[in-house]
Design a protein around this motif. Structure first.
Motif, mmCIF file in Angstrom:
data_model
loop_
_atom_site.group_PDB
_atom_site.id
_atom_site.type_symbol
_atom_site.label_atom_id
_atom_site.label_comp_id
_atom_site.label_asym_id
_atom_site.label_seq_id
_atom_site.Cartn_x
_atom_site.Cartn_y
_atom_site.Cartn_z
ATOM 1 N N LYS A 84 9.466 -6.162 -22.166
ATOM 2 C CA LYS A 84 10.653 -6.484 -22.967
ATOM 3 C C LYS A 84 11.676 -5.355 -22.878
ATOM 4 N N GLY A 85 11.169 -4.114 -22.819
ATOM 5 C CA GLY A 85 12.073 -2.990 -22.664
ATOM 6 C C GLY A 85 12.887 -3.069 -21.378
ATOM 7 N N LYS A 86 12.253 -3.509 -20.302
ATOM 8 C CA LYS A 86 12.969 -3.637 -19.033
ATOM 9 C C LYS A 86 14.052 -4.709 -19.114
ATOM 10 N N ARG A 87 13.780 -5.786 -19.850
ATOM 11 C CA ARG A 87 14.812 -6.808 -20.013
ATOM 12 C C ARG A 87 15.970 -6.275 -20.867
ATOM 13 N N GLN A 88 15.635 -5.464 -21.873
ATOM 14 C CA GLN A 88 16.695 -4.837 -22.655
ATOM 15 C C GLN A 88 17.492 -3.848 -21.802
ATOM 16 N N LEU A 89 16.803 -3.150 -20.898
ATOM 17 C CA LEU A 89 17.459 -2.163 -20.044
ATOM 18 C C LEU A 89 18.520 -2.813 -19.164
ATOM 19 N N VAL A 90 18.270 -4.025 -18.719
ATOM 20 C CA VAL A 90 19.272 -4.743 -17.930
ATOM 21 C C VAL A 90 20.561 -4.878 -18.733
#
Length: 590
Positions: A84-90
């Motif tokens: 989920k963090g990676k999706r937020q990072l986008v």
């Protein structure tokens, strides 16, 4: 699009992105207000106009707060897993390509930190390149609520409470109460390098921050005030768009309501906040609107606590208190105080226990019959197993599902292999779950039903011993977890001392078995029977795998060595402890 934030009409914009992962359709098995609550969880980015402050919302149970400074970014509350963090990072990189200068954990719960390695590394924290900010008790709370404490049973209960063993849909998980979902894949942790006591003021990337300790939902909760921006990041002191979880039914220590509303009064209400950003729920615009929500929120907590004490002082017991204490209409109608996560009934019961303890002052309850024995006697009194099953079946057909569940629980408790009784209880719990808008209650009902009817999927269970979480713990904490696995019948009257040097973390740990307990010290006992030098990785294997087998392999391979004693003495010592168990604990058939 139409206004999507809360409060004043101006001051915030919202840019949607992606699909809502909560269940948003109408269904007979989902209360309409719960479905409507799901529809408030569309993912996207809120921008606090002209402030350089953003909330990346709807990607996880918690929402990520982003503050853009002169030469870097400040992040508050990474989500519950790296994915989920990676999706937020986008979404973050659509806002700014500046480096991350600081990450703040508002408290120790995993949905506020376990996705941190999507954004930074431990090496960046160790070098000081990134400030990782948390309360001084953050790591001790992580440790004591995981392997070195009640973490194993809390993880089981969290599976039930948070709905991790259910699929999203009309007969399963609808939303996470405080956010669209709560499913953890890869959990990570970067240990803090900047600690907050009562208060900390600092400037990061040209942005002034005032951080306050505000015990509330968690004892180590901290809130962040940006005085030059007029923005308050309220963490989970304001627990989203729901009545606060004054008690968590998954299990928690007493959350003192008086401390909670006092934190609001002391640390939040005096601030001239123009915008409030909670860690759960959408942001709130407008100074007057923020002031009103803070007042209503603290009043709701105070009301429930004060009225519970009022009736306690008249001699009322928990069942009576639940009937007496309900929010007044002016508070119950607030969009910040719905029955979606926390709830008044289970809070009232916990206040009674928190203030008075478990004893209800009827001496009959001081030494009651074992619950299984009393179930046997009640069943016999009612005419036997078939008679009780018939009465419970009739109650279920009449829609009296609570009574049906209570009756048939006696049969399940007496004989866990009574399939017919298990299925009847499962059906009753399922019916109760479909009626409540509270996500924790619904998930507990529906997961327990699947446990009873055998359709539960344990492969989805939360793994509290995630490698990255364990890697962040000191070796002494791992060894201390043996306290909760000592078998006093095996240890008997033995006194046995040992010492361990954890090489790569430079820790010295004393281990003393005595009177059926394990005492853990920070020095090698003078009467140690063996002293072992070992890297932390081997300690991890000794705790979670076959202790002696792992140790022998490490010694044979040269990774570990004894400076006193040897494998025979270690075998005696580890024989006092139960092996780490992967057995699934059941909750609904007891």
């Amino acid at each position: 699009m139409d206004k999507y934030w809360l409060g004043a009409d101006a001051g915030i914009t919202f840019t949607p992105s992606g699909e809502n992962t909560a269940y948003t359709d109408n269904a007979d098995t989902v209360p309409p207000e719960m479905t409507q609550h799901s529809r408030t969880m569309n993912p996207g980015v809120f921008e606090i106009t002209g402030k350089g402050v953003y909330q990346i919302f709807g990607y996880a149970l918690s929402a990520l707060t982003v503050v853009e400074g002169d030469d870097g970014l400040i992040l508050i509350d990474p989500p519950e897993d790296v994915e989920k963090g990676k999706r937020q990072l986008v979404e973050l990189r659509k806002i700014s390509d500046k480096p991350i200068k600081a990450v703040l954990y508002s408290h120790w719960h995993t949905d506020h930190n376990a996705g941190v390695k999507a954004f930074i590394t431990q090496e960046q924290a160790d070098s000081g390149e990134v400030l990782v900010i948390a309360h001084r008790d953050f790591m001790s709370n992580i440790i004591s609520n995981s392997i070195s404490g009640d973490g194993p049973i809390i993880a089981v209960r969290a599976d039930y409470s948070l709905g991790g063993l259910l699929e999203v849909g009309p007969k399963g998980r609808v939303n996470g109460g405080l956010g669209p979902d709560f499913i953890m894949e890869t959990m990570s942790l970067v240990t803090p390098n900047t600690l907050v006591d009562d208060r900390l003021e600092l400037t990061v990337a040209g942005v002034r921050m005032e951080i306050f300790w505000a015990p509330s939902e968690a004892i180590d909760e901290i809130v962040t005030w940006f005085p030059d921006l007029g923005v308050l990041q309220s963490a989970e002191v304001i627990q989203g768009e729901s009545f606060p979880n004054l008690h968590s039914i998954r299990g928690s220590r007493y959350r003192d309501p008086q401390a909670w509303f006092t934190s609001i009064d002391k640390n939040l209400r005096p601030l001239p906040a123009e915008v409030m950003i909670p860690s759960h729920g959408r942001p709130l615009a407008g100074r007057a609107e923020v002031a009103k929500v803070l007042t209503d929120y603290r009043d709701a907590i105070s009301y429930v606590y004060d009225q519970t004490l009022r009736w306690i002082n008249k001699g009322y017991l928990p069942d009576d208190l639940v009937e007496r204490v309900t929010l007044p209409a002016a508070l119950a109608e607030s969009e910040w105080l719905g029955n979606f996560y926390g709830g008044v009934p289970h809070s009232v019961r916990q206040i009674y226990v928190g203030e008075l303890g478990w004893f209800n002052a009827d001496p009959t309850t001081l030494a009651p019959l074992n619950i299984r024995e009393s179930s046997k006697r009640y069943v016999a009194l009612l005419g036997g197993r078939d008679a009780v099953f018939g009465i419970a079946s009739d109650a279920a057909r009449d829609g009296d599902h609570q009574w049906a569940a209570e009756l048939v629980s006696h049969l399940v408790r007496i004989n866990r292999d009574d399939t017919e009784a298990r299925l009847l209880k499962a059906d009753a719990l399922r019916a109760l779950g479909y009626q409540t808008p509270n996500s924790n209650w619904r998930n507990f009902y529906l997961t327990a039903a699947r446990e009873l009817d055998g359709t539960i999927d344990y492969s989805l269970s939360i793994e509290i011993n995630a490698p990255d979480q364990i890697a962040a713990m000191p070796g002494s904490a791992l060894l201390a977890s043996l306290r909760f696995r000592i078998d006093p019948e095996v240890a008997g009257t033995t006194t046995f001392a040992a010492g361990v040097h954890v090489l790569d973390t430079d820790e010295t740990v004393g281990l003393i078995v005595r009177n059926g307990v394990l005492e853990v010290t920070d020095s090698v006992p003078a009467d140690a029977r063996f002293v072992l030098s070992v890297p932390k990785q081997v300690v991890v294997g000794m705790i979670f795998l076959d202790a002696l087998g792992v140790l022998k392999k490490a010694v044979d391979g040269g990774a570990a060595h004894f400076t006193m004693g040897g494998l025979d003495e270690a075998a005696t010592f580890f024989g006092f402890f139960e092996a780490h168990s992967g057995e699934h604990i059941t909750l609904a058939d007891r």
